[in-house]
Design a protein around this motif. Structure first.
Motif, short mmCIF file in Angstrom:
data_model
loop_
_atom_site.label_atom_id
_atom_site.label_comp_id
_atom_site.label_asym_id
_atom_site.label_seq_id
_atom_site.Cartn_x
_atom_site.Cartn_y
_atom_site.Cartn_z
N ARG A 1 -66.28 -3.52 28.09
CA ARG A 1 -65.20 -3.96 28.96
C ARG A 1 -65.72 -5.03 29.91
O ARG A 1 -66.92 -5.09 30.20
N ILE A 2 -64.82 -5.88 30.37
CA ILE A 2 -65.17 -6.93 31.32
C ILE A 2 -64.78 -6.48 32.72
O ILE A 2 -63.65 -6.06 32.96
N ASP A 3 -65.73 -6.55 33.64
CA ASP A 3 -65.47 -6.32 35.05
C ASP A 3 -64.86 -7.62 35.60
O ASP A 3 -65.56 -8.63 35.74
N VAL A 4 -63.57 -7.59 35.86
CA VAL A 4 -62.85 -8.81 36.24
C VAL A 4 -63.45 -9.44 37.50
O VAL A 4 -63.56 -10.67 37.60
N ALA A 5 -63.87 -8.64 38.46
CA ALA A 5 -64.41 -9.17 39.71
C ALA A 5 -65.71 -9.93 39.49
O ALA A 5 -66.04 -10.84 40.27
N ARG A 6 -66.47 -9.58 38.47
CA ARG A 6 -67.75 -10.24 38.23
C ARG A 6 -67.67 -11.32 37.15
O ARG A 6 -68.67 -11.99 36.88
N PHE A 7 -66.51 -11.49 36.56
CA PHE A 7 -66.39 -12.47 35.48
C PHE A 7 -66.29 -13.89 36.02
O PHE A 7 -65.57 -14.16 36.99
N ALA A 8 -67.03 -14.79 35.38
CA ALA A 8 -66.93 -16.22 35.65
C ALA A 8 -67.02 -16.93 34.31
O ALA A 8 -67.98 -16.70 33.55
N PRO A 9 -66.07 -17.80 33.98
CA PRO A 9 -66.10 -18.46 32.67
C PRO A 9 -67.28 -19.41 32.54
O PRO A 9 -67.67 -20.09 33.49
N SER A 10 -67.81 -19.45 31.33
CA SER A 10 -68.88 -20.41 31.02
C SER A 10 -68.27 -21.79 30.80
O SER A 10 -67.04 -21.95 30.79
N LYS A 11 -69.13 -22.79 30.61
CA LYS A 11 -68.63 -24.14 30.36
C LYS A 11 -67.78 -24.19 29.11
O LYS A 11 -66.71 -24.80 29.10
N SER A 12 -68.23 -23.53 28.03
CA SER A 12 -67.46 -23.55 26.79
C SER A 12 -66.15 -22.79 26.95
O SER A 12 -65.12 -23.18 26.37
N GLN A 13 -66.15 -21.74 27.76
CA GLN A 13 -64.91 -21.00 27.99
C GLN A 13 -63.94 -21.81 28.84
O GLN A 13 -62.72 -21.74 28.63
N ARG A 14 -64.45 -22.58 29.78
CA ARG A 14 -63.56 -23.46 30.55
C ARG A 14 -62.94 -24.52 29.65
O ARG A 14 -61.77 -24.89 29.82
N ALA B 1 -70.44 -10.52 23.49
CA ALA B 1 -71.59 -10.61 24.39
C ALA B 1 -71.60 -11.92 25.17
O ALA B 1 -72.42 -12.10 26.08
N GLN B 2 -70.70 -12.84 24.87
CA GLN B 2 -70.67 -14.14 25.53
C GLN B 2 -69.89 -14.13 26.84
O GLN B 2 -69.83 -15.15 27.54
N PHE B 3 -69.29 -12.97 27.19
CA PHE B 3 -68.48 -12.91 28.40
C PHE B 3 -69.29 -12.32 29.55
O PHE B 3 -69.90 -11.25 29.42
N SER B 4 -69.29 -13.01 30.67
CA SER B 4 -69.99 -12.48 31.84
C SER B 4 -69.23 -11.27 32.39
O SER B 4 -68.04 -11.08 32.10
N GLY B 5 -69.92 -10.48 33.20
CA GLY B 5 -69.30 -9.30 33.76
C GLY B 5 -69.11 -8.17 32.76
O GLY B 5 -68.36 -7.22 33.03
N LEU B 6 -69.78 -8.25 31.61
CA LEU B 6 -69.58 -7.25 30.56
C LEU B 6 -70.30 -5.94 30.91
O LEU B 6 -71.42 -5.94 31.41
#
Length: 270
Positions: A73-86, A222-227
């Motif tokens: 699961r992704i912790d929304v508060a800790r998630f920040a998109p990467s350059k490729s995700q932006r 695994a590419q998502f931060s806050g995982l």
């Protein structure tokens, strides 16, 4: 003094069958029915313990000699998109989102068939007909939504996600998208949009299903931060993905009876 008794669902185990993620291994699932007046409470509780919903069933991998599958699961508060995700967000800003009650349509099924034929022609869903598809979408005893993504210019349906609304987040039960638009990264983009959906609703998590170390099919998670991953009865922040191994050992998993005994159930109070 009278105390409320816990819910007491019956748990069962599926027969072993070939694992769809790791070649040469066999998978087995622990499952229980999702029904009755306390279906939502049971779904909320078991989702926090690594279970997933499929129609009126909650299940969790319970392989006899493998514990590779880890609920993510992704912790929304800790998630920040990467350059490729932006970049993915910018590429798909022409799509509009519409969430509705879980009702299957012919347009959804047509997109679903194209997606399966292009991406999962040999998978377990390859032979699903429109009636089975409708059951997958509509047979839900809890708060579920169908989230459709449509091209604003053409009106074409580009992607769909069946989404459950949990007490502490949103769960992406199943998603599919136009296979003729590979450069748009619609699978990743739908996850990014569900992070935004959760943020808008004030919910802390986006449940993604299972991440399987060693499986290319699941590497994107695994590419998502806050995982966070559910391991040994608790959620933990994901470390370096390479630090996780798909253990295969007779002692790598607890016996079924111990697994069931360690499941925490909600009580019956409304």
């Amino acid at each position: 003094m009278r105390h409320s008794l816990p819910l007491a669902p019956q748990f069962y185990v599926t027969a072993p069958q070939p694992c769809p993620y790791l070649p040469g291994r066999m998978e087995r699932k622990l499952f229980t029915a999702l029904q009755g007046d306390y279906a939502e409470k049971l779904n909320d509780s078991l989702s926090r313990q690594g279970f997933r919903r499929s129609q009126n069933v909650l299940y969790r991998p319970s392989c006899s000699e493998c514990n590779a599958c880890l609920s993510a699961r992704i912790d929304v508060a800790r998630f920040a998109p990467s350059k490729s995700q932006r970049r993915s967000l910018r590429r798909n800003d022409h799509l509009s989102r519409r969430a509705s009650s879980p009702w299957a349509t012919e347009d959804q099924f047509a997109l679903f068939r194209r997606y399966l034929d292009a991406r999962h022609a040999d998978g377990g869903m390859a032979d699903m007909d429109i009636f089975e598809f409708a059951a997958m979408i509509e047979e839900t005893p809890i708060r579920s939504r169908v989230v459709e993504y449509t091209d604003r210019s053409s009106g074409n349906l580009a992607a769909v996600c069946l989404t459950d609304v949990l007490e502490d987040g949103v769960s992406m039960v199943y998603s599919f998208y136009d296979p003729d638009l590979p450069k748009q990264g619609l699978g990743t983009w739908m996850i990014l949009d569900h992070v935004e959906i959760a943020r808008e609703a004030g919910l802390p998590y986006v449940y993604l299903g299972y991440w399987v170390p060693g499986s290319p099919k699941m590497g994107y998670k695994a590419q998502f931060s806050g995982l966070e991953l559910y391991r040994r009865g608790r959620w933990e922040r994901m470390r370096d993905p390479s630090a996780y191994a798909a253990d295969m050992h007779p002692l790598s998993t607890d016996p079924i009876a111990e697994q069931v005994a360690n499941i925490s159930l909600p009580d019956s109070r409304s």
